[in-house]
Design a protein around this motif. Structure first.
Motif, PDB file in Angstrom:
ATOM      1  N   ASP A  97       1.003  -1.184   0.107  1.00  0.00           N
ATOM      2  CA  ASP A  97      -0.262  -0.003   0.032  1.00  0.00           C
ATOM      3  C   ASP A  97       0.912   1.184  -0.033  1.00  0.00           C
ATOM      4  N   HIS A  98       1.057   1.720  -1.103  1.00  0.00           N
ATOM      5  CA  HIS A  98       2.199   2.584  -1.358  1.00  0.00           C
ATOM      6  C   HIS A  98       1.862   4.006  -0.841  1.00  0.00           C
ATOM      7  N   ARG A  99       0.487   4.215  -0.539  1.00  0.00           N
ATOM      8  CA  ARG A  99      -0.278   5.207   0.058  1.00  0.00           C
ATOM      9  C   ARG A  99       0.219   5.659   1.437  1.00  0.00           C
ATOM     10  N   ARG A 100       0.839   4.650   2.160  1.00  0.00           N
ATOM     11  CA  ARG A 100       1.174   4.822   3.406  1.00  0.00           C
ATOM     12  C   ARG A 100       2.694   5.055   3.644  1.00  0.00           C
TER      13      ARG A 100
END
Length: 395
Positions: A97-100
């Motif tokens: 989850d690259h958003r994190r």
């Protein structure tokens, strides 16, 4: 009437100590199965004799770690949910989850970062300082004091290149966040307790492991499981392993002199809980699940394990003979008195007690990384306790 597949064991405490009943959880997660990549679910139970548990398999053809995950339960819905939640955990750990994520140069100045303990415990970096500068980091939380800190993302997600050796120990999903957190912590404690028993391939029982007499089990629903195993002419060995906190960790071994195949002659499972009956049920259920996984053929690596080194008859091997020779040294009632954990259905209450017990034992760094994806909504966390032991070869 004895329990059978059609007239199963009554729903066990291990399945009602959740914030939702299995049937409710199944309805809740079913709309998300496509997003997780699950294409079908298979009932494996009838491939074996009835051993008190249903075993189901969830299939994810595009899975990176595993393409199938199994789950167990004393009812079909419970086993289905167990398999689906296991698959959901795996999906989250595979799907970064690259958003994190943050790179070191974007982390706020002064923010704490992970450091491998000088004692040598906990994860060690597998790359040099240059790799650390390009590796993604993720925010974590120390549950003891609420401190937020930055940890290598590869502690929770399977990434390449990686800073640490990634594994699924402490990875857990639940009906809510406290439930997922508690069950991830149970797994860390279970594997710590078993890891402390061994030195290489030698098991040191001493005072750290007691053999419970299965004939003295007092809980009716658990006694029906024991009886089903005996009627299938399989021998149950039930051990209680001492933990660093006063919870119950059980180790169940199933011995069969007339196996379907040599890999079903010897199977083991583990379970940890504040309740002895739940810990024992989880351990026995995991051993039954392992046996059916072998029969199903989903694990091609099983025949190569050391316990099956005798290709003619696994029951002639040292592991089988060692456990078959064990004699009980404690009864069920005595074993129940070895834990002082709360008898509660509240994940929040048990989690608070467990964190206090860990701190009192000198383990005050318990980290949680959030893996939950908003578009799916099933709570998934990765629990990390650097001071707890994990001998990977045992699990």
């Amino acid at each position: 009437m004895p329990p059978t597949r059609e007239n199963p064991t009554p729903v066990a405490a291990s399945e009602i100590q959740r914030s939702r009943k299995p049937e409710e959880t199944l309805r809740w997660i079913s709309p998300h199965l496509k997003a997780v990549g699950i294409t079908r679910v298979a009932d494996l139970t009838r491939l074996d004799s009835w051993l008190g548990f249903h075993v189901f398999c969830a299939v994810r053809p595009r899975g990176v770690l595993l393409q199938s995950t199994t789950g167990k339960g004393t009812t079909a819905p419970a086993a289905t949910v167990s398999a689906l939640m296991e698959a959901t955990e795996q999906f989250h750990a595979e799907s970064a989850d690259h958003r994190r994520f943050r790179k070191p140069n974007s982390i706020p100045r002064g923010a704490a970062r992970w450091r491998s303990p000088a004692s040598g415990k906990g994860p060690r970096f597998m790359a040099g300082s240059a790799e650390r500068e390009i590796h993604p980091w993720v925010a974590g939380e120390n549950l003891h004091d609420g401190e937020r800190l930055w940890l290598p993302a590869s502690l929770a997600w399977f990434l390449e290149p990686t800073l640490v050796r990634t594994h699924t120990n402490g990875l857990a999903a639940g009906n809510d966040r406290p439930e997922a957190t508690l069950h991830g912590l149970y797994e860390l404690l279970e594997r710590d307790a078993v890891s402390r028993l061994t030195d290489g391939y030698r098991i040191h029982f001493g005072d750290r492991c007691r053999a419970i007499d299965p004939t003295t089990i007092e809980t009716p629903w658990l006694a029906t499981i024991r009886d089903a195993i005996r009627e299938a002419e399989v021998k149950l060995i039930l051990l209680r392993v001492q933990s660093i906190v006063p919870v119950h960790t059980c180790w169940a071994v199933l011995l069969d002199r007339r196996p379907h195949h040599r890999v079903t002659a010897f199977q083991a499972g583990y379970g940890t809980h504040t309740s002895l009956e739940v810990a024992a049920a989880r351990a026995i259920g995991e051993a039954v699940q392992a046996r059916l996984t072998a029969i199903h053929g989903a694990r091609d690596d099983l025949p190569d394990q050391a316990v099956f080194s005798d290709r003619d008859a696994a029951w002639k091997g040292p592991a089988y003979r060692f456990f078959e020779a064990l004699r009980p040294d404690i009864d069920w009632h005595q074993a129940t008195r070895l834990s002082t954990g709360p008898d509660s259905h509240s994940s929040d209450r048990v989690l608070a007690w467990m964190l206090d017990a860990l701190a009192a034992a000198g383990h005050d760094k318990i980290y949680r990384i959030e893996l939950t994806r908003p578009e799916i909504g099933v709570p998934v966390v990765k629990m990390i306790a650097p001071s707890l032991r994990y001998r990977r070869s045992l699990f």
